[in-house]
Design an enzyme around this catalytic site. Structure first.
Site, PDB file in Angstrom:
ATOM      1  N   HIS A  71      -3.765  -5.454  -0.165  1.00 31.43           N
ATOM      2  CA  HIS A  71      -3.394  -6.002   1.143  1.00 31.43           C
ATOM      3  C   HIS A  71      -3.434  -7.529   1.133  1.00 31.43           C
ATOM      4  CE1 HIS A  71      -3.176  -2.362   3.664  1.00 31.43           C
ATOM      5  NE2 HIS A  71      -3.991  -1.871   2.754  1.00 31.43           N
ATOM      6  N   GLU A 108      -2.461  -9.478   3.464  1.00 34.19           N
ATOM      7  CA  GLU A 108      -2.821 -10.011   4.794  1.00 34.19           C
ATOM      8  C   GLU A 108      -4.336 -10.017   4.975  1.00 34.19           C
ATOM      9  OE1 GLU A 108      -3.305  -5.755   5.429  1.00 34.19           O
ATOM     10  OE2 GLU A 108      -1.842  -6.953   4.335  1.00 34.19           O
ATOM     11  N   CYS A 152       0.826  -1.205   0.000  1.00 34.50           N
ATOM     12  CA  CYS A 152       0.000   0.000   0.000  1.00 34.50           C
ATOM     13  C   CYS A 152       0.868   1.266   0.000  1.00 34.50           C
ATOM     14  CB  CYS A 152      -0.975  -0.036   1.175  1.00 34.50           C
ATOM     15  SG  CYS A 152      -2.378   1.095   0.990  1.00 34.50           S
TER      16      CYS A 152
END
Length: 357
Positions: free
Chosen positions: A327, A329, A244
């Site tokens: 993202h 995760e 990001c």
């Protein structure tokens, strides 16, 4: 209690207040997630923004501290309807109580569909949340998100042990890091040393890391001139992985440019295409800026957004570094791209030999 959402052009939306008895000004953005409102409210990347949920019912599974990504830095919160009687065995309170504790004003009962249409057509806009319509709304027009990284970054070095046997030491440059990133690394045998955003390259390398992770974070990436300069000194010294804001800062440090998007990508259903194959992944995203792919010099676009073609990932061949805009995760999901953490571990173990996916 009546409460108003007033856009910078003077458009007024009347609704009901919940959360803190306060007023605020911020950048109004929308996110499309059907779930994950806890992670949204505690994502430091929303610093300085009034967040609107496009999904109509919010708060039905309460507030679960174990799912927090970080502190709550949103300026205000806008929903169609909030649930005052959540039902979940893990819940420890309501969204109303959480916002009150965090000092964040909320407004419900407004037409979030119409607000979304306005933002999609005209772009991100500033707004006020207030209990009385003021005579002067110029603070909305004058507002901008400034110094956001310094507001959310950790203040001191912190160490997170690996889950089980330690295989790697990773220094995490914390620009507003989500807890999910740390957890994903620790589960793969990484000891994570989180350092403040304004930690110099020399100090980072002195910690003898096997790799450096550049985290997500808020604000205009180009504002972070000193950080960008320090990141440039890390290339070629140690494996790098940016997510990001970290992705954007890495690109800027190599001479690329960034641009503010009309209304950004926020939600957990963003399609990303791999240019090195035929796969398209569904990803979680939260960003208002993007790297201009055509401005890359020594980096190569690896991923693009399937909706608008913007840059979603960059490989740096020969420098043992890569980055992604989305993202991997992804708490609360999807988990399509979690393999990128394995790629990073492969680089730390084998260098360039572990680069390919």
């Amino acid at each position: 209690m009546k409460r108003y959402l007033i856009l910078q052009d003077g458009t007024v939306f009347e609704g009901e207040g919940f959360g803190a008895e306060a007023e605020c000004v911020g950048e109004l953005v929308f996110t499309t997630g059907m779930c994950g409102y806890i992670e949204t409210l505690t994502d430091p990347s929303y610093c300085g923004q009034i967040v609107m949920q496009t999904f109509p019912l919010i708060g039905n599974y309460g507030i679960i501290p174990e799912d927090f990504e970080g502190g709550c830095y949103v300026r205000g919160y806008v929903v169609r309807e909030w649930c005052d009687s959540p039902s979940n065995f893990r819940s420890e309170g309501s969204i109303d109580g959480f916002l009150r504790r965090c000092g964040v004003p909320g407004i419900c009962g407004v037409d979030t569909r119409e607000l979304t249409r306005i933002i999609r057509e005209h772009g991100v806009t500033n707004a006020l949340i207030c209990d009385k319509i003021p005579a002067d709304i110029s603070p909305a027009a004058e507002y901008s998100v400034k110094d956001a990284v310094s507001a959310v970054s950790t203040r001191e070095k912190r160490v997170f042990p690996a889950s089980g046997e330690r295989k790697f030491r990773v220094v995490l440059m914390d620009f507003g890091a989500k807890a999910g990133i740390i957890d994903a690394l620790c589960r793969r045998g990484c000891e994570v040393i989180s350092v403040p955003a304004f930690t110099g390259a020399g100090e980072i390398l002195a910690l003898s890391p096997d790799g450096v992770m550049l985290s997500n974070g808020p604000g205009d990436p180009a504002e972070n001139v000193w950080i960008i300069s320090e990141i440039s000194k890390l290339f070629g010294k140690v494996p790098l992985f940016g997510i990001c804001l970290g992705h954007q800062l890495m690109a800027l440090s190599r001479g690329a440019r960034t641009v503010k998007l009309k209304y950004g990508h926020r939600g957990c259903n963003q399609p990303v295409r791999d240019l090195c194959g035929t796969r398209t992944y569904i990803t979680s995203q939260n960003h208002g800026y993007a790297v201009v792919g055509e401005s890359l010099t020594d980096g190569v676009q690896r991923y693009i957004n399937a909706n608008d073609g913007t840059c979603e990932g960059i490989d740096y061949p020969g420098l043992c570094a890569f980055s992604v805009q989305f993202h991997p995760e992804a708490r609360s999901g999807p988990h399509d791209t979690g393999f990128l953490f394995d790629r990073f571990c492969g680089m730390m173990e084998k260098g360039e030999e572990g680069y390919a996916v």
